[in-house]
Design an enzyme around this catalytic site. Structure first.
Site, PDB file in Angstrom:
ATOM      1  N   SER A 105       0.840  -1.201   0.000  1.00  0.00           N
ATOM      2  CA  SER A 105       0.000   0.000   0.000  1.00  0.00           C
ATOM      3  C   SER A 105       0.877   1.253   0.000  1.00  0.00           C
ATOM      4  O   SER A 105       1.630   1.448  -0.954  1.00  0.00           O
ATOM      5  CB  SER A 105      -0.957  -0.084   1.202  1.00  0.00           C
ATOM      6  OG  SER A 105      -1.915   0.926   1.165  1.00  0.00           O
ATOM      7  N   ASP A 155     -10.121  -3.893  -5.309  1.00  0.00           N
ATOM      8  CA  ASP A 155      -9.457  -2.918  -4.424  1.00  0.00           C
ATOM      9  C   ASP A 155     -10.187  -1.577  -4.508  1.00  0.00           C
ATOM     10  O   ASP A 155     -10.235  -0.955  -5.574  1.00  0.00           O
ATOM     11  CB  ASP A 155      -7.988  -2.762  -4.881  1.00  0.00           C
ATOM     12  CG  ASP A 155      -7.163  -1.950  -3.894  1.00  0.00           C
ATOM     13  OD1 ASP A 155      -7.732  -1.098  -3.193  1.00  0.00           O
ATOM     14  OD2 ASP A 155      -5.942  -2.175  -3.845  1.00  0.00           O
ATOM     15  N   HIS A 186      -8.054  -4.554  -1.022  1.00  0.00           N
ATOM     16  CA  HIS A 186      -6.786  -3.874  -0.745  1.00  0.00           C
ATOM     17  C   HIS A 186      -5.924  -4.713   0.211  1.00  0.00           C
ATOM     18  O   HIS A 186      -4.703  -4.600   0.200  1.00  0.00           O
ATOM     19  CB  HIS A 186      -7.066  -2.490  -0.146  1.00  0.00           C
ATOM     20  CG  HIS A 186      -5.871  -1.581  -0.205  1.00  0.00           C
ATOM     21  ND1 HIS A 186      -5.332  -1.126  -1.387  1.00  0.00           N
ATOM     22  CD2 HIS A 186      -5.084  -1.066   0.780  1.00  0.00           C
ATOM     23  CE1 HIS A 186      -4.278  -0.346  -1.135  1.00  0.00           C
ATOM     24  NE2 HIS A 186      -4.107  -0.311   0.176  1.00  0.00           N
TER      25      HIS A 186
HETATM   26  C1  MLT Z   1      -1.354   5.994  -0.199  1.00  0.00           C
HETATM   27  O1  MLT Z   1      -1.736   6.978   0.400  1.00  0.00           O
HETATM   28  O2  MLT Z   1      -0.171   5.710  -0.377  1.00  0.00           O
HETATM   29  C2  MLT Z   1      -2.415   5.095  -0.759  1.00  0.00           C
HETATM   30  O3  MLT Z   1      -3.636   5.761  -0.762  1.00  0.00           O
HETATM   31  C3  MLT Z   1      -2.501   3.819  -0.008  1.00  0.00           C
HETATM   32  C4  MLT Z   1      -2.836   4.045   1.435  1.00  0.00           C
HETATM   33  O4  MLT Z   1      -1.943   4.303   2.211  1.00  0.00           O
HETATM   34  O5  MLT Z   1      -4.012   3.941   1.790  1.00  0.00           O
END
Ligand code: MLT
Length: 208
Positions: A105, A155, A186
């Site tokens: 992520s 996701d 996700h």
């Molecule tokens: C991010 O902010 O890098 C992406 O939206 C993934 C997350 O951290 O939720």
């Protein structure tokens, strides 16, 4: 800057020749989060696991965002450079080769930024639920670098078109990209672990 400016965990290799891993957690995680995943996908590898230095309502991240999926791109660039310096310092201190990033992520997004901005820092990357980190992607030379990109079909944060675009950007820069879309959201699934483990053992075998 020195490596001590990132809170981190380091676990030395227990099997010589196994690729070191740079573990990059998701939003709200920390340096302990991905140690178990690292051991599952590459038992015996050295593990270098920093904690993101940006706080969002107290939750560690690797760069600032303006909203979900909307990044502060100046900060992405700044933080990728900072993380690249940390890895260079840590490599000297711990005597490890250029690592394979394993990012989830937000950690996958900073790993993608590192690939594009500082291609020499990583020897490859496993990007779990990654997005395109920069709208104006620099022309990196990623010739021959192996990248595994695992996305979730359902996701809610990363649209399939976005991860497909990231795969295309990395391929155009010369990386050897394997992209799979899993029946997942996700969050990670067992299939992520199995695919990452198989991919990294192939990469390690090819590097010998
Ligand atoms: C991010 O902010 O890098 C992406 O939206 C993934 C997350 O951290 O939720």
């Amino acid at each position: 800057m020195t490596e001590s400016s990132f809170i981190h965990r380091f676990e030395p290799a227990t099997i010589a020749g196994s690729p070191p891993l740079l573990l990059l957690h998701g939003t709200g995680g920390d340096e302990n989060d991905l140690l178990g995943l690292g051991k599952m996908i590459s038992p015996g590898s050295a593990l270098l696991s920093p904690r993101g230095r940006v706080l969002e309502h107290g939750m560690p991240r690797f760069f600032r965002r303006l909203a979900e999926g909307v990044f502060d791109e100046a900060d992405v660039r700044h933080r990728a450079r900072e993380l690249g310096d940390f890895v260079a310092d840590a490599r000297q201190r711990y005597g490890i080769a250029a690592p394979v990033a394993v990012g989830f992520s937000n950690g996958a997004n900073i790993a993608a930024a590192l690939l594009l901005l500082k291609p020499d820092v990583l020897s490859g990357a496993i990007l779990l639920r990654a997005m395109v980190p920069l709208s104006d992607s620099p022309k990196a030379d990623l010739a021959g670098k192996p990248v595994l990109l695992l996305s979730g079909q359902a996701d809610p944060i990363v649209p399939a078109s976005n991860s497909a675009h990231l795969a295309a950007l990395l391929s155009q820069a010369g990386a050897s990209v394997t992209r799979k879309v899993l029946p997942a959201g996700h969050q990670l699934s067992q299939a992520d672990v199995t695919l990452a483990r198989d991919w990294i053992s192939n990469v390690a075998a090819e590097a010998v």
